[in-house]
Design a protein around this motif. Structure first.
Motif, PDB file in Angstrom:
ATOM      1  N   ASP A 156      -1.730  -7.768 -19.536  1.00 40.87           N
ATOM      2  CA  ASP A 156      -2.940  -8.312 -20.154  1.00 40.87           C
ATOM      3  C   ASP A 156      -4.178  -7.443 -19.963  1.00 40.87           C
ATOM      4  O   ASP A 156      -4.886  -7.161 -20.905  1.00 40.87           O
ATOM      5  N   GLU A 157      -4.442  -7.081 -18.747  1.00 37.84           N
ATOM      6  CA  GLU A 157      -5.697  -6.411 -18.437  1.00 37.84           C
ATOM      7  C   GLU A 157      -5.441  -5.106 -17.694  1.00 37.84           C
ATOM      8  O   GLU A 157      -5.283  -5.103 -16.483  1.00 37.84           O
ATOM      9  N   ILE A 158      -5.435  -4.030 -18.425  1.00 39.05           N
ATOM     10  CA  ILE A 158      -5.275  -2.709 -17.822  1.00 39.05           C
ATOM     11  C   ILE A 158      -6.527  -1.916 -18.160  1.00 39.05           C
ATOM     12  O   ILE A 158      -6.892  -1.780 -19.326  1.00 39.05           O
ATOM     13  N   LYS A 159      -7.193  -1.419 -17.124  1.00 38.39           N
ATOM     14  CA  LYS A 159      -8.409  -0.639 -17.335  1.00 38.39           C
ATOM     15  C   LYS A 159      -8.266   0.692 -16.617  1.00 38.39           C
ATOM     16  O   LYS A 159      -8.191   0.740 -15.396  1.00 38.39           O
ATOM     17  N   PHE A 160      -8.205   1.751 -17.400  1.00 34.91           N
ATOM     18  CA  PHE A 160      -8.183   3.097 -16.842  1.00 34.91           C
ATOM     19  C   PHE A 160      -9.626   3.573 -16.781  1.00 34.91           C
ATOM     20  O   PHE A 160     -10.272   3.750 -17.809  1.00 34.91           O
ATOM     21  N   LEU A 161     -10.150   3.753 -15.583  1.00 32.33           N
ATOM     22  CA  LEU A 161     -11.558   4.076 -15.395  1.00 32.33           C
ATOM     23  C   LEU A 161     -11.813   5.570 -15.269  1.00 32.33           C
ATOM     24  O   LEU A 161     -12.886   6.049 -15.595  1.00 32.33           O
ATOM     25  N   GLN A 162     -10.856   6.296 -14.765  1.00 30.12           N
ATOM     26  CA  GLN A 162     -10.954   7.745 -14.563  1.00 30.12           C
ATOM     27  C   GLN A 162      -9.602   8.372 -14.854  1.00 30.12           C
ATOM     28  O   GLN A 162      -8.573   7.746 -14.610  1.00 30.12           O
ATOM     29  N   MET A 163      -9.620   9.597 -15.323  1.00 26.09           N
ATOM     30  CA  MET A 163      -8.367  10.328 -15.500  1.00 26.09           C
ATOM     31  C   MET A 163      -7.831  10.715 -14.126  1.00 26.09           C
ATOM     32  O   MET A 163      -8.598  11.011 -13.211  1.00 26.09           O
ATOM     33  N   ILE A 164      -6.521  10.694 -14.003  1.00 28.10           N
ATOM     34  CA  ILE A 164      -5.883  11.148 -12.763  1.00 28.10           C
ATOM     35  C   ILE A 164      -5.299  12.517 -13.043  1.00 28.10           C
ATOM     36  O   ILE A 164      -4.378  12.666 -13.839  1.00 28.10           O
ATOM     37  N   GLN A 165      -5.866  13.513 -12.392  1.00 26.64           N
ATOM     38  CA  GLN A 165      -5.417  14.884 -12.577  1.00 26.64           C
ATOM     39  C   GLN A 165      -4.515  15.278 -11.412  1.00 26.64           C
ATOM     40  O   GLN A 165      -4.777  14.894 -10.267  1.00 26.64           O
ATOM     41  N   PHE A 172       3.192  17.656 -17.577  1.00 29.94           N
ATOM     42  CA  PHE A 172       1.817  18.153 -17.668  1.00 29.94           C
ATOM     43  C   PHE A 172       1.670  19.321 -18.641  1.00 29.94           C
ATOM     44  O   PHE A 172       0.556  19.657 -19.027  1.00 29.94           O
ATOM     45  N   LYS A 173       2.787  19.888 -19.063  1.00 26.14           N
ATOM     46  CA  LYS A 173       2.722  20.959 -20.066  1.00 26.14           C
ATOM     47  C   LYS A 173       2.352  20.400 -21.435  1.00 26.14           C
ATOM     48  O   LYS A 173       1.825  21.102 -22.278  1.00 26.14           O
ATOM     49  N   GLY A 174       2.620  19.112 -21.644  1.00 28.20           N
ATOM     50  CA  GLY A 174       2.295  18.495 -22.926  1.00 28.20           C
ATOM     51  C   GLY A 174       1.162  17.494 -22.835  1.00 28.20           C
ATOM     52  O   GLY A 174       0.652  17.030 -23.841  1.00 28.20           O
ATOM     53  N   HIS A 175       0.741  17.150 -21.625  1.00 29.55           N
ATOM     54  CA  HIS A 175      -0.268  16.091 -21.456  1.00 29.55           C
ATOM     55  C   HIS A 175      -1.309  16.508 -20.436  1.00 29.55           C
ATOM     56  O   HIS A 175      -1.356  15.968 -19.337  1.00 29.55           O
ATOM     57  N   PHE A 176      -2.120  17.325 -20.611  1.00 28.64           N
ATOM     58  CA  PHE A 176      -2.453  18.228 -21.710  1.00 28.64           C
ATOM     59  C   PHE A 176      -2.469  19.626 -21.120  1.00 28.64           C
ATOM     60  O   PHE A 176      -2.955  19.786 -20.003  1.00 28.64           O
ATOM     61  N   PRO A 177      -1.995  20.625 -21.833  1.00 27.37           N
ATOM     62  CA  PRO A 177      -1.846  21.964 -21.254  1.00 27.37           C
ATOM     63  C   PRO A 177      -3.123  22.539 -20.645  1.00 27.37           C
ATOM     64  O   PRO A 177      -3.088  23.122 -19.573  1.00 27.37           O
ATOM     65  N   SER A 178      -4.259  22.363 -21.292  1.00 29.74           N
ATOM     66  CA  SER A 178      -5.503  22.947 -20.772  1.00 29.74           C
ATOM     67  C   SER A 178      -6.156  22.082 -19.691  1.00 29.74           C
ATOM     68  O   SER A 178      -6.936  22.579 -18.885  1.00 29.74           O
ATOM     69  N   GLU A 182       0.871  -1.179   0.000  1.00 29.10           N
ATOM     70  CA  GLU A 182       0.000   0.000   0.000  1.00 29.10           C
ATOM     71  C   GLU A 182       0.903   1.221   0.000  1.00 29.10           C
ATOM     72  O   GLU A 182       1.815   1.314   0.821  1.00 29.10           O
ATOM     73  N   ALA A 183       0.642   2.131  -0.921  1.00 30.65           N
ATOM     74  CA  ALA A 183       1.452   3.346  -0.987  1.00 30.65           C
ATOM     75  C   ALA A 183       0.564   4.551  -1.242  1.00 30.65           C
ATOM     76  O   ALA A 183      -0.419   4.468  -1.977  1.00 30.65           O
ATOM     77  N   LEU A 184       0.925   5.647  -0.640  1.00 34.54           N
ATOM     78  CA  LEU A 184       0.246   6.914  -0.845  1.00 34.54           C
ATOM     79  C   LEU A 184       1.261   7.854  -1.465  1.00 34.54           C
ATOM     80  O   LEU A 184       2.353   8.039  -0.923  1.00 34.54           O
ATOM     81  N   ILE A 185       0.916   8.406  -2.630  1.00 33.70           N
ATOM     82  CA  ILE A 185       1.861   9.298  -3.307  1.00 33.70           C
ATOM     83  C   ILE A 185       1.243  10.683  -3.498  1.00 33.70           C
ATOM     84  O   ILE A 185       0.021  10.845  -3.479  1.00 33.70           O
ATOM     85  N   GLU A 186       2.131  11.631  -3.714  1.00 34.71           N
ATOM     86  CA  GLU A 186       1.726  12.991  -4.061  1.00 34.71           C
ATOM     87  C   GLU A 186       2.399  13.350  -5.382  1.00 34.71           C
ATOM     88  O   GLU A 186       3.615  13.221  -5.526  1.00 34.71           O
ATOM     89  N   VAL A 187       1.601  13.763  -6.341  1.00 34.61           N
ATOM     90  CA  VAL A 187       2.113  14.114  -7.671  1.00 34.61           C
ATOM     91  C   VAL A 187       2.529  15.574  -7.691  1.00 34.61           C
ATOM     92  O   VAL A 187       1.851  16.436  -7.129  1.00 34.61           O
ATOM     93  N   ASN A 188       3.644  15.847  -8.342  1.00 35.24           N
ATOM     94  CA  ASN A 188       4.130  17.213  -8.535  1.00 35.24           C
ATOM     95  C   ASN A 188       3.366  17.828  -9.709  1.00 35.24           C
ATOM     96  O   ASN A 188       3.681  17.579 -10.869  1.00 35.24           O
ATOM     97  N   ALA A 189       2.368  18.639  -9.412  1.00 39.66           N
ATOM     98  CA  ALA A 189       1.517  19.234 -10.451  1.00 39.66           C
ATOM     99  C   ALA A 189       2.276  20.191 -11.357  1.00 39.66           C
ATOM    100  O   ALA A 189       1.808  20.519 -12.446  1.00 39.66           O
TER     101      ALA A 189
END
Length: 112
Positions: free
Chosen positions: A69-78, A32-38, A20-27
């Motif tokens: 084999d089975e990767i399902k992305f259900l929601q975008m991670i912003q 993120f400037k290219g994926h996706f700027p807006s 189990e891991a809890l991470i914090e993304v560097n926004a």
């Protein structure tokens, strides 16, 4: 490695066959400037790399993705400042292989 540049691991816990891991993304990360700027979104390839790095950190082993084999992305991670929870189940199989199953949640919403 994306660790310590794209994200930091805030907590990590290893139990029998699970991590189990809890991470914090560097926004502010360059990706993120290219994926996706807006509307910045964490790329799926980065999610897979983060899983790999979490397991590598937790188990202190070297890993290489061989099959997905089975990767399902259900929601975008912003990168909105919310912590991201990674729950990874693993089994060592024959031939020095490792089989993983992961669930990724943000604010109780399952994303992958």
């Amino acid at each position: 490695m994306l660790k310590d540049s794209l994200y930091i691991i805030k907590t990590i816990a290893v139990e029998k066959n699970s991590v189990e891991a809890l991470i914090e993304v560097n926004a502010q990360h360059e990706i993120f400037k290219g994926h996706f700027p807006s509307q910045p979104v964490l790329p799926g390839a980065c999610v897979l790399q983060i899983i790999k790095e979490i397991i590598k950190t937790a188990l202190d082993i070297k890993l290489q993705l061989v099959k997905a084999d089975e990767i399902k992305f259900l929601q975008m991670i912003q990168p909105a400042g919310d912590d991201i929870q990674f729950s990874v189940q693993y089994d060592f199989t024959g031939n020095s292989s490792l089989k993983l199953s992961a669930k990724i949640t943000v604010n109780t919403v399952v994303c992958c």
